[in-house]
Design a protein around this motif. Structure first.
Motif, mmCIF file in Angstrom:
data_model
loop_
_atom_site.group_PDB
_atom_site.id
_atom_site.type_symbol
_atom_site.label_atom_id
_atom_site.label_comp_id
_atom_site.label_asym_id
_atom_site.label_seq_id
_atom_site.Cartn_x
_atom_site.Cartn_y
_atom_site.Cartn_z
ATOM 1 N N TYR A 120 66.772 43.806 11.338
ATOM 2 C CA TYR A 120 65.781 44.050 12.770
ATOM 3 C C TYR A 120 64.192 44.856 12.403
ATOM 4 O O TYR A 120 63.953 44.457 11.127
ATOM 5 C CB TYR A 120 66.212 45.669 12.887
ATOM 6 N N ASP A 122 61.391 45.140 14.068
ATOM 7 C CA ASP A 122 60.576 46.761 15.168
ATOM 8 C C ASP A 122 59.435 47.007 15.095
ATOM 9 O O ASP A 122 59.036 47.328 14.021
ATOM 10 C CB ASP A 122 61.754 47.927 15.061
ATOM 11 N N ARG A 136 61.813 45.952 19.630
ATOM 12 C CA ARG A 136 62.844 45.608 18.942
ATOM 13 C C ARG A 136 63.145 43.827 18.606
ATOM 14 O O ARG A 136 64.023 43.603 19.451
ATOM 15 C CB ARG A 136 63.892 46.497 18.538
ATOM 16 N N VAL A 138 66.153 41.263 17.203
ATOM 17 C CA VAL A 138 67.154 40.902 15.904
ATOM 18 C C VAL A 138 67.068 39.803 15.982
ATOM 19 O O VAL A 138 67.868 38.792 16.160
ATOM 20 C CB VAL A 138 68.737 41.701 16.552
#
Length: 153
Positions: A120, A122, A136, A138
């Motif tokens: 992640y 973020d 975010r 991924v």
């Protein structure tokens, strides 16, 4: 320590709400300008691949369509471990990188298998009302996910 605790609590809530299929709860943890991406690097083409990119409104629409999708409904469980928490350029924002593992457990508690690993990445806004996700990404290491996963990691 308080900053890391706040950040950890927010990321944990995002995982728990997705694990519980609580999509309104997940979206409540996101800023109005939230942006979500799933990406992976392909060594074959030597480029990043962008698999999904959605705004908060687009994610809401995606979540609303899930009951109509023909998809694998086996429960997923997300686990994370924070690597870094750094300033993100604005006084009330931090950038957080976490390791991510996603597991799938067969119905009735049969076997558990690893679905995906990645990170992640973020951006989190800290405020008097708590912390919210602003962005975010991924970043997956796993590139073969199989069929039927329409739920964001």
């Amino acid at each position: 320590m308080e900053l890391e605790s706040t950040v950890r609590a927010l990321i944990a809530k995002t995982c728990l709400t997705l694990d519980a299929n609580d999509y309104p709860g997940y979206l409540a943890l996101c800023h109005e300008s939230f942006n979500y991406r799933i990406a992976a690097y392909s060594p074959e083409i030597r480029k990043d691949m962008l698999w999904l990119e959605k705004s908060k409104g687009d994610l809401k629409d995606l979540f609303n369509l899930l009951p109509k999708q023909n998809m694998d409904r086996t429960p997923l469980t997300r686990h994370f471990s924070i690597f870094t928490v750094e300033p993100a350029g604005r006084e009330d924002h931090v950038k957080v990188m976490s390791a991510l593992q996603v597991f799938r457990t067969e119905h009735q508690g049969g076997t558990t298998s690893l679905v995906a690993i990645g990170k992640y990445i973020d951006e989190i806004q800290l405020g008097s009302n708590g912390a919210v996700l602003v962005d975010r990404e991924v970043r997956l290491d796993t590139r073969m996910l199989g069929k039927g996963y329409h739920i964001p990691f």
